[in-house]
Scaffold this motif. Sequence first.
Motif, PDB file in Angstrom:
ATOM      1  N   PHE A 199      54.542  90.713  71.276  1.00 26.03           N
ATOM      2  CA  PHE A 199      53.369  91.540  71.015  1.00 26.03           C
ATOM      3  C   PHE A 199      52.505  90.899  69.933  1.00 26.03           C
ATOM      4  CE2 PHE A 199      56.275  94.795  72.753  1.00 26.03           C
ATOM      5  CZ  PHE A 199      55.460  95.286  73.747  1.00 26.03           C
ATOM      6  N   ARG A 200      53.176  90.266  68.985  1.00 23.27           N
ATOM      7  CA  ARG A 200      52.453  89.600  67.914  1.00 23.27           C
ATOM      8  C   ARG A 200      53.016  88.200  67.720  1.00 23.27           C
ATOM      9  NH1 ARG A 200      52.070  94.289  63.209  1.00 23.27           N
ATOM     10  NH2 ARG A 200      50.629  95.656  64.307  1.00 23.27           N
ATOM     11  N   ALA A 201      52.192  87.222  67.949  1.00 20.72           N
ATOM     12  CA  ALA A 201      52.560  85.825  67.718  1.00 20.72           C
ATOM     13  C   ALA A 201      51.299  85.127  67.233  1.00 20.72           C
ATOM     14  CB  ALA A 201      53.095  85.181  68.990  1.00 20.72           C
ATOM     15  N   ALA A 202      51.050  85.195  65.942  1.00 20.31           N
ATOM     16  CA  ALA A 202      49.826  84.648  65.364  1.00 20.31           C
ATOM     17  C   ALA A 202      49.764  83.148  65.578  1.00 20.31           C
ATOM     18  CB  ALA A 202      49.763  84.979  63.877  1.00 20.31           C
ATOM     19  N   GLN A 234      50.007  71.383  69.674  1.00 20.02           N
ATOM     20  CA  GLN A 234      50.097  69.947  69.416  1.00 20.02           C
ATOM     21  C   GLN A 234      51.559  69.541  69.401  1.00 20.02           C
ATOM     22  OE1 GLN A 234      47.583  68.206  66.346  1.00 20.02           O
ATOM     23  NE2 GLN A 234      46.477  70.138  66.141  1.00 20.02           N
ATOM     24  N   SER A 235      51.917  68.630  70.273  1.00 13.91           N
ATOM     25  CA  SER A 235      53.313  68.196  70.357  1.00 13.91           C
ATOM     26  C   SER A 235      53.389  66.877  71.108  1.00 13.91           C
ATOM     27  CB  SER A 235      54.167  69.250  71.060  1.00 13.91           C
ATOM     28  OG  SER A 235      55.474  68.773  71.293  1.00 13.91           O
ATOM     29  N   GLY A 250      51.864  77.459  65.447  1.00  9.88           N
ATOM     30  CA  GLY A 250      51.684  76.117  64.904  1.00  9.88           C
ATOM     31  C   GLY A 250      52.848  75.681  64.050  1.00  9.88           C
ATOM     32  N   GLN A 251      53.369  76.588  63.229  1.00 10.09           N
ATOM     33  CA  GLN A 251      54.511  76.269  62.381  1.00 10.09           C
ATOM     34  C   GLN A 251      55.759  75.982  63.217  1.00 10.09           C
ATOM     35  OE1 GLN A 251      55.224  79.194  59.343  1.00 10.09           O
ATOM     36  NE2 GLN A 251      57.014  78.137  58.500  1.00 10.09           N
ATOM     37  N   GLY A 291      59.134  81.472  55.306  1.00 10.50           N
ATOM     38  CA  GLY A 291      59.980  80.328  54.986  1.00 10.50           C
ATOM     39  C   GLY A 291      59.809  79.232  56.009  1.00 10.50           C
ATOM     40  N   ASN A 292      60.812  78.373  56.116  1.00  6.24           N
ATOM     41  CA  ASN A 292      60.749  77.219  57.000  1.00  6.24           C
ATOM     42  C   ASN A 292      61.451  77.484  58.319  1.00  6.24           C
ATOM     43  OD1 ASN A 292      59.390  75.658  55.039  1.00  6.24           O
ATOM     44  ND2 ASN A 292      61.343  75.127  54.067  1.00  6.24           N
ATOM     45  N   VAL A 293      60.974  76.842  59.350  1.00 11.29           N
ATOM     46  CA  VAL A 293      61.634  76.854  60.657  1.00 11.29           C
ATOM     47  C   VAL A 293      62.421  75.555  60.791  1.00 11.29           C
ATOM     48  CG1 VAL A 293      61.311  76.971  63.148  1.00 11.29           C
ATOM     49  CG2 VAL A 293      59.770  78.224  61.645  1.00 11.29           C
ATOM     50  N   GLN A 294      63.684  75.668  61.195  1.00 11.32           N
ATOM     51  CA  GLN A 294      64.556  74.494  61.263  1.00 11.32           C
ATOM     52  C   GLN A 294      65.189  74.350  62.641  1.00 11.32           C
ATOM     53  OE1 GLN A 294      67.362  74.619  58.005  1.00 11.32           O
ATOM     54  NE2 GLN A 294      65.810  75.270  56.548  1.00 11.32           N
ATOM     55  N   TRP A 295      64.355  74.417  63.651  1.00 13.53           N
ATOM     56  CA  TRP A 295      64.854  74.278  65.011  1.00 13.53           C
ATOM     57  C   TRP A 295      64.759  72.814  65.440  1.00 13.53           C
ATOM     58  CZ3 TRP A 295      61.662  79.086  66.913  1.00 13.53           C
ATOM     59  CH2 TRP A 295      62.314  80.249  66.501  1.00 13.53           C
TER      60      TRP A 295
END
Length: 461
Positions: A180-183, A214-215, A188-189, A165-169
């Motif tokens: 341990f896992r951060a693809a 990228q930011s 990027g999302q 789904g979407n990230v809304q931070w």
Amino acid sequence: MESSKRCNHGDLLRELPDVLIFDIFWRLPMTDVVRTSVLSKGWRNFWTTAPFLNFDNRAMLFDDNSKLQNFVNQALSCWNGNRVLKFRFHSHNEIASSMFSDVDWWVNFAQRNGVKELDLHVLCITKRAWPGFDGKEVYRVPPCLYSYSSLKELSLQSCNLEINGNVQWNKLECLKINAFRAAPDVIGQILSSTPQLKVFYLTYVDKGGILSIQSNSLKELSIDKYIMGPDDFFVLSDLRICTPNLESLEIKGLPYKKYFLTDVSSLTRAVLGSVPFGLGHFLQVWLSKALSQILQSIQHVENVALSVCCPKVVGGLKMNFRHSAFPNVKSLELRCCLDDCKQAVGVLAMFPQLETLVIRGKKEDGLQDDTEPLKFEANIPESFLLRLRTIEVTWSDQGYDIFPLIEILLKYASKLEKIVFQLYTIKSPAPSNSLSLVSQKLKGMQRSSTNCTINLTQLSL
């Protein structure tokens, strides 16, 4: 009489502003906060309104997870405040997957009550966190957290990030991830959904792909790539960074295949790390090439820290950059092992504007007194250490091979004002003459600066 005094003392504490009391609560484990109920009648239920909830078990307040689990559940059931502004949970013992539903409830509790700062460390069963493990014993961040738009600070350790789904931070300003896992696509999302993000720390196991940072809002970035097993050595991924407003950059851990720093024009501080000691010649040479790629993009930076693990790395940097490669660097930190000292002079020649030099390292082998003069190149530039004013050295009492380098620094730094030497004591019991021997050596060295003072301190690990 004494009981009355204790009661009055508690009442005096209660007269402090609530904001100050709650700040004190945040600095205490929740067990101590609950115990404040005995201070006076007025304090009996005061802790239940605290907006800062700190369930930190790193000090081993609970010897097993069932006791910790029960305490957190009971405390949250008793809580009856208006808002939870800060929430922290740190486990010390490894947590089984059967407890993950409780952790989900705690996160939901904090979210429902308006949490602004969330710090979550759910230690998994590490014996399964090796090649072939399916990740079921690693806590997954609940989906509801990604849609929570009021967060300002978020720290996730020993967690997995899987976004559906979407990230809304939208208001998030500080994000620290140890996963341990951060693809790369997940990272990027996240970055594309955090327009206010200023601080980003990422520690993760690289499983391939291109990590793209990228930011336009980032001011501080730290990336630490590590491994869980031998197969991770052969993961060849790239790192791309495009952060025009970035001021501080740290890249540590295993090197990437290629680095692309396309826009770091605002950078003022760079810390470049290294592979751990003992990982072999191949990785050390690889690191040398990797650092060379990065250094080409940060020649405008004023503060640099280089963490190197063998002479070949330092030598590789010197081969790629001739004299005066970094004309803007005023502060340099070298984090090195003993053998790097014989190559360090060549590296220092690349920093003609250097004002502050920090050297941190230690001797791995037995005690030696190696003060034979080094054989330096005859073509040391005239600008060598011309502006150096402060030297800070942190070394161990396991060896004195640092002194030939110190002798050269004192000889050439004509404007040196101060040298601070901190000697770490490794042996136990500590040699009684370590500090005296260092003092004698330093005072016996030739100094081109007549205003140079020496400050010696002995520290114990």
